[in-house]
Design a protein around this motif. Sequence first.
Motif, PDB file in Angstrom:
ATOM      1  N   UNK A 268      -4.274   7.588  89.595  1.00 30.77           N
ATOM      2  CA  UNK A 268      -5.290   8.497  90.127  1.00 30.77           C
ATOM      3  C   UNK A 268      -4.716   9.882  90.426  1.00 30.77           C
ATOM      4  N   UNK A 269      -5.497  10.916  90.163  1.00 31.12           N
ATOM      5  CA  UNK A 269      -5.035  12.283  90.427  1.00 31.12           C
ATOM      6  C   UNK A 269      -5.386  12.649  91.858  1.00 31.12           C
ATOM      7  N   UNK A 270      -4.373  13.036  92.605  1.00 32.43           N
ATOM      8  CA  UNK A 270      -4.580  13.309  94.036  1.00 32.43           C
ATOM      9  C   UNK A 270      -4.145  14.728  94.395  1.00 32.43           C
ATOM     10  N   UNK A 271      -4.454  15.114  95.634  1.00 30.28           N
ATOM     11  CA  UNK A 271      -4.000  16.408  96.175  1.00 30.28           C
ATOM     12  C   UNK A 271      -4.415  17.563  95.291  1.00 30.28           C
ATOM     13  N   UNK A 272      -3.433  18.415  94.935  1.00 32.24           N
ATOM     14  CA  UNK A 272      -3.733  19.619  94.149  1.00 32.24           C
ATOM     15  C   UNK A 272      -4.265  19.291  92.760  1.00 32.24           C
ATOM     16  N   UNK A 273      -3.879  18.088  92.289  1.00 32.35           N
ATOM     17  CA  UNK A 273      -4.300  17.703  90.928  1.00 32.35           C
ATOM     18  C   UNK A 273      -5.760  17.245  90.872  1.00 32.35           C
ATOM     19  N   UNK A 274      -6.421  17.191  91.991  1.00 29.55           N
ATOM     20  CA  UNK A 274      -7.806  16.725  92.042  1.00 29.55           C
ATOM     21  C   UNK A 274      -8.699  17.518  91.084  1.00 29.55           C
ATOM     22  N   UNK A 275      -8.402  18.818  90.974  1.00 26.89           N
ATOM     23  CA  UNK A 275      -9.259  19.659  90.118  1.00 26.89           C
ATOM     24  C   UNK A 275      -9.171  19.218  88.651  1.00 26.89           C
ATOM     25  N   UNK A 276      -8.033  18.613  88.285  1.00 28.90           N
ATOM     26  CA  UNK A 276      -7.916  18.107  86.911  1.00 28.90           C
ATOM     27  C   UNK A 276      -8.834  16.888  86.746  1.00 28.90           C
ATOM     28  N   UNK A 277      -8.935  16.080  87.796  1.00 29.90           N
ATOM     29  CA  UNK A 277      -9.880  14.959  87.755  1.00 29.90           C
ATOM     30  C   UNK A 277     -11.304  15.503  87.567  1.00 29.90           C
ATOM     31  N   UNK A 278     -11.637  16.553  88.342  1.00 29.28           N
ATOM     32  CA  UNK A 278     -12.981  17.128  88.227  1.00 29.28           C
ATOM     33  C   UNK A 278     -13.216  17.721  86.834  1.00 29.28           C
ATOM     34  N   UNK A 279     -12.157  18.291  86.259  1.00 28.53           N
ATOM     35  CA  UNK A 279     -12.267  18.817  84.895  1.00 28.53           C
ATOM     36  C   UNK A 279     -12.549  17.670  83.912  1.00 28.53           C
ATOM     37  N   UNK A 280     -11.916  16.525  84.149  1.00 31.91           N
ATOM     38  CA  UNK A 280     -12.171  15.361  83.282  1.00 31.91           C
ATOM     39  C   UNK A 280     -13.622  14.892  83.394  1.00 31.91           C
ATOM     40  N   UNK A 281     -14.203  15.000  84.608  1.00 30.65           N
ATOM     41  CA  UNK A 281     -15.616  14.633  84.773  1.00 30.65           C
ATOM     42  C   UNK A 281     -16.487  15.558  83.916  1.00 30.65           C
ATOM     43  N   UNK A 282     -16.128  16.839  83.935  1.00 32.37           N
ATOM     44  CA  UNK A 282     -16.874  17.824  83.139  1.00 32.37           C
ATOM     45  C   UNK A 282     -16.735  17.478  81.652  1.00 32.37           C
TER      46      UNK A 282
END
Length: 426
Positions: free
Chosen positions: A66-80
């Motif tokens: 799971x992508x956590x902390x600062x990398x969260x935005x990469x998770x959100x990019x994957x949702x996009x």
Amino acid sequence: MNLRALAAKVVFQVLEKGISLSVALPDQQRHLESGKDKALLAELSYGVMRHLPQLDKQVSDCISKPLKGKQRIVHQLLLVGCYQLYFTRIPSHAAISETAEACRQLKFEGMVKVVNGVLRNIQRQEKPLSTDNDTLAHNTPAWIIKRLKAAYPDNWQHVIEQSHQRPPMWLRNNQQSQTRDEYLTALTDANVEATAGSSNDAILLTSPRDVMQLPGFETGAASVQDGAAQWAATLLAPQGEERVLDACAAPGGKTCHLLELAPNIKLVAVDNDAKRLERVQQNLDRLSLEAELIHGDAANIDSWWQGDKFDRILLDAPCSATGVIRRHPDIKWLRKNNDIEELASLQSQIFDHCWQWLKPGGTLLYATCSILPQENKDQVSAFLQRTPDATLVPITQQANPSDIGWQILPGQENMDGFYYARLVKD
Ligand SMILES: C[S@@+](CC[C@H](N)C(=O)[O-])C[C@H]1O[C@@H](n2cnc3c(N)ncnc32)[C@H](O)[C@@H]1O
């Protein structure tokens, strides 16, 4: 900046920072020039909010850690990225390469390969989106589903389905400028297809338009307002030179409608949010209307009002906004279960206090854009029990005259979910 990177930022702002979509989206749209790009950014941001649990599951299933902390935005990019693959006609290769490029622009160079790999994997697998539990099947948090099941045991699924439809655009004809029929003709002449709604001034557009394409919009010939919200002024029915209080007024849609219906009333419009109150003034200015605006607490009117009591009060109470999820899908993720009890308590405080400022014989209209009974019929029922000088006056449009108030469900006559109860003081 790449449009997918902006979309990831919008989703990040909403989900991680609790900022509403109506603030986060325009903030990023500023960076885009063309209307087409702005529309695509909106489509991706709204789309992720509507389908969040399913997209989240798909992405999480394809990522090893799971992508956590600062990398969260990469998770959100994957949702996009995932949203584009499932719900848009953008060719997959373009969706994937643009999303990977966004990762670079977001300054996560080292994760470009991960984004590429996860999205390619999702594309290759062509797995249907999961419907394994209620939250996934309805893209709605469990607490909302639980409350809707209790309130609408026979049609809760339909209510949720309607809350995921794309909302239509409604206009409110300004009676002071022209009749609704005249405005409908002006719309036809401007090639804008539209039909009349059930309340007097309501007009339903067949497809949404930029307001600047609407005849006379800038000079106040019409305003954008959902058909359900337009019932407020009609049901309160201000007359002549009455003194009217709009207790929770911002951004002022209903304030303006009240004045369009009865231009000679003395209208006091109050809100406890100074920033939002500025929007009431802007709306009044566009329509050349006047009201006394007060930055104050509707649960403590004595602290800012020394004048006479009011003939009519509109109490458009702060609420969960569960009736307008189709317009604001971020509500599903910003609201929490505990908020409902807190809101219900705030509503009852404002209700009791406003009642003290209503003249005998006066009318108070209680309104919310909620579909939860705790904020609506239960709220009014409890108020009637503790307020001996209050009488409920049924609304003609109610399905059943013995109901406590009129609950409009999302999608009913193409309207938002809304609630109205009209009370008269002995
Ligand atoms: C549903 S919105 C009102 C929408 C508005 N009537 C319209 O038609 O544009 C509720 C408003 O209540 C305001 N509010 C919340 N608590 C309040 C309080 N204690 N006193 C006055 N306003 C309050 C919020 O700032 C918000 O603008």
